[in-house]
Design a protein around this motif. Structure first.
Motif: not given
Length: 273
Positions: A140-157
Motif C-alpha cells: 500500500l505504501i509503495v502504491e501510494e508513492a506511485l500514485q502520487a507520481q502518476q496522479t498527484g494523489r497525496q499519500p496518507r500513510i
C-alpha cells in the motif's frame, strides 16, 4: 495517530483486534494511537490440520487464492537454509513455486479493496500489519508513492508497523507479481517504519527482506525472541509501547506528510463481512 490494522492470512478484523489487544490497549492508554481494524474480502477455510489454530470463523485473506497459491506453498519458505540471505530465500521461494503465482488481477483487486477502506476512513494516517497484512501494508505504501507520481494523489500513510512481514509486491511482465527486494530495487519504502519479529520465526527471511527494503535511517527493529506471532506478553508489550512512545510524538511533530491528528479512543472494526 490512527492506524489501519491489517491481519494475517486466515485472520479477521475481529480476531486481529484480540491478537493486537494488549499492545493496542497500552498505546491507547498512553494517548499515542487509535485503531481501525479491517480484513481481506475473500472468506477462506483453514488448511487441513489447522482448523483450530487461526481463531473463530469466518476467516479471510486479502488475496483470492482459490487458484494457485495455497497454504502448502509457505512450507517451502520454512525449510530454506539459514545460510541463504533473505533476498535469495525469497527468490528461491518464488522460483520453486512456479505456476502458483498471484496474478496481477488478483493483486490489483486486493489493493483496490485496501484503498477503498482507506478512503472510507480519512483520519487514518498509519498502518499496522501482521504477516500477510504486513505485506499488503508495505505494498500500500509503495502504491501510494506511485500514485502520487502518476496522479498527484497525496499519500496518507506516514508511519508503518510491520509484524512478521514480507516485502512489498510489484507487477512484472504480463501477469506476474513478485517481491521487491533490496538487492534489486534498493529502498522501496521511505517513510518511518517499525519492524517487530522474533528470532524463532520460521518465516524470518520475509521479515528481514521487508526491513532491508525500507529506508535504513528511518527504520527501527525489535526482536521479541519468539516465533511467527503478535507479541502479547506483558514484558514485550511494555517494551514495545516504550519504544513507540519515543517514535510517535516525533513523527507527529515533524513528519513531511500532512497529518490528520486524532486522539485516543475506542478501536473500530471495519469490513466484518
Amino acid at each position: 495517530m490512527r492506524f489501519l490494522c491489517l491481519p494475517g492470512a486466515y485472520g479477521s478484523a475481529k480476531n486481529f483486534r484480540i491478537q493486537l489487544g494488549p499492545l493496542a490497549n497500552e498505546l491507547e492508554r498512553r494517548g499515542l494511537a487509535s485503531f481501525t481494524y479491517s480484513q481481506g474480502s475473500h472468506e477462506v477455510e483453514p488448511p487441513a490440520g489447522w482448523e483450530d489454530y487461526f481463531g473463530a470463523r469466518p476467516l479471510y485473506r486479502f488475496l483470492d487464492t482459490r487458484h494457485g497459491d495455497n497454504f502448502e506453498s509457505l512450507r517451502r519458505l520454512r525449510h530454506m537454509p539459514y545460510s541463504v540471505n533473505a533476498e535469495d530465500a525469497i527468490r528461491m521461494f518464488q522460483e520453486c513455486g512456479d505456476g502458483e503465482d498471484w496474478h496481477q488481477q488478483v493483486w490489483r483487486e486486493a489493493m483496490d479493496d485496501v484503498f477503498r477502506t482507506l478512503d472510507e476512513h480519512p483520519d487514518v494516517n498509519a498502518v499496522i500489519g501482521y504477516s500477510e497484512g504486513a505485506m499488503v501494508g508495505a505494498s500500500l505504501i509503495v502504491e501510494e508513492a506511485l500514485q502520487a507520481q502518476q496522479t498527484g494523489r497525496q499519500p496518507r500513510i506516514q508511519f508503518a508497523i510491520f509484524i512478521s512481514g514480507s516485502p512489498p509486491l510489484k507487477f512484472e511482465g504480463n501477469d506476474r507479481v513478485v517481491a521487491q527486494l533490496a538487492d534489486q530495487v534498493g529502498t522501496a519504502i521511505d517513510i518511518p517504519t517499525f519492524h517487530i519479529f522474533g528470532c524463532n520465526d520460521a518465516f524470518l527471511s520475509g521479515a528481514v527482506a521487508l526491513y532491508n527494503v525500507c529506508e535504513p535511517t528511518k527504520s527501527t527493529m525489535f526482536d521479541h525472541g519468539l516465533g511467527h506471532i503478535v507479541p502479547r506478553d506483558a514484558e514485550n508489550v511494555r517494551m514495545l509501547a516504550d519504544i513507540l512512545e519515543q517514535l510517535i510524538p516525533k513523527l507527529e511533530g515533524g513528519n513531511r506528510r500532512p497529518e490528520t491528528k486524532t486522539g485516543s479512543g475506542e478501536a473500530s472494526i471495519q469490513g466484518e463481512r
